[in-house]
Scaffold this active site. Structure first.
Site, PDB file in Angstrom:
ATOM      1  N   ASP A   6       0.905  -1.121   0.118  1.00 38.71           N
ATOM      2  CA  ASP A   6      -0.053  -0.175   0.005  1.00 38.71           C
ATOM      3  C   ASP A   6       1.043   1.133  -0.066  1.00 38.71           C
ATOM      4  O   ASP A   6       1.488   1.568   1.236  1.00 38.71           O
ATOM      5  CB  ASP A   6      -0.912  -0.015   1.009  1.00 38.71           C
ATOM      6  N   VAL A  12       4.919   3.858   2.711  1.00 41.10           N
ATOM      7  CA  VAL A  12       4.801   2.602   2.112  1.00 41.10           C
ATOM      8  C   VAL A  12       4.491   1.499   2.835  1.00 41.10           C
ATOM      9  O   VAL A  12       5.560   1.389   3.806  1.00 41.10           O
ATOM     10  CB  VAL A  12       5.646   2.250   0.715  1.00 41.10           C
ATOM     11  N   ASP A 110      -6.553   3.708  -2.208  1.00 38.97           N
ATOM     12  CA  ASP A 110      -6.533   3.227  -0.515  1.00 38.97           C
ATOM     13  C   ASP A 110      -8.074   3.537  -0.346  1.00 38.97           C
ATOM     14  O   ASP A 110      -8.599   2.373   0.642  1.00 38.97           O
ATOM     15  CB  ASP A 110      -5.667   4.180   0.117  1.00 38.97           C
TER      16      ASP A 110
END
EC number: 2.7.1.33
Length: 257
Positions: A6, A12, A110
């Site tokens: 992600d 990250v 996201d």
């Protein structure tokens, strides 16, 4: 095992997922200049700390809101794990739920991943609050359709802007004030009150207006690193810190048919 990545605006996050269970998770500051080789050194060392070899990874899925990170993460996957990464939102990994908004192509990965995981785990209408670089509110109806939401400056972003713009204000840690008073007696207390209670008021106000607009009972799900900062106020029905990673894992399994 699956390596779920992600890539957000601030960090990250890489997670090792074994049959739907998150075995390990690691985070590194987002830097679009970081190469696939640099990611590989970092991930390989962390795998070794878990007593694992990189050969255990047989699948990779990437969700990113920072397009410049994508190529180097794909290099990490193909060069060091020997697999072509699945990209969330593309090809076989399309979102798979209706986007009932004006600009569906602009939905962040996201947020979409949060909705996939939340709808899979909870029934009825949902309001998902993600405390990240921005604080986002997303509304998913009982059928699983995305109806829209809110984007607000994140807590850290708000504090950074305040300190940067006001020369005499000190940098403070983000934490709950020591009392419930909203009349601060010194500069630091006043800043804590402004950031914390101001944010609580924003969340409460937006939730009240959102629920009234939905017109049906709605479950509130919070995620993101700072969600626990506000858990004492009973604004959320549940806090799920790994919602995005779970969404990646579910999307990966769906993409494989």
């Amino acid at each position: 095992m699956l390596l779920a990545i992600d890539a957000g605006n601030t960090n990250v996050v890489c997670a090792l997922v074994d049959q739907g269970q998150i075995r390990a998770r690691w985070r590194i500051a987002t830097d679009p200049r970081r190469t696939g080789d640099e990611y590989a050194v970092w991930v390989n060392q962390l795998l070794q700390l878990e007593g694992l070899d990189r050969s255990v990874v047989d699948g990779v899925i990437i969700g990113t809101v920072v397009p410049r990170t994508l190529h180097n993460l794909q290099v990490l996957s193909s060069k060091y794990f020997g697999v072509e990464a699945i990209i969330a939102g593309q090809g076989a990994a399309q979102w798979g739920f209706p986007l009932d908004v004006d600009e569906p192509q602009n939905l962040g990965a996201d947020r979409a991943l949060n909705m996939i995981a939340a709808h899979a785990q909870h029934e009825g209408d949902l309001i998902i609050i993600d405390f990240g670089t921005a604080t986002t509110f997303d509304v998913v109806d009982y059928r699983g359709a995305y109806k829209g939401g809110v984007i607000a400056p994140g807590v850290n972003l708000s504090l950074d802007a305040l300190v940067t713009a006001a020369a005499k204000l000190p940098r403070i840690a983000i934490e709950a004030p020591k009392s419930d008073s909203v009349i601060g007696r010194n500069t630091v207390d006043q800043m804590h009150i402004g950031i914390y209670w101001g944010y609580v008021a924003m969340i409460e106000g937006l939730l009240a207006r959102t629920k009234a607009e939905i017109g049906r009972p709605a479950k509130v799900i919070a995620t993101g690193g700072l969600a626990t900062l506000f858990e004492m106020h009973d604004m959320f029905d549940v806090i799920e810190p790994d919602l995005t990673i779970r969404g990646l894992s579910m999307l990966y399994e769906r993409s494989r048919g």
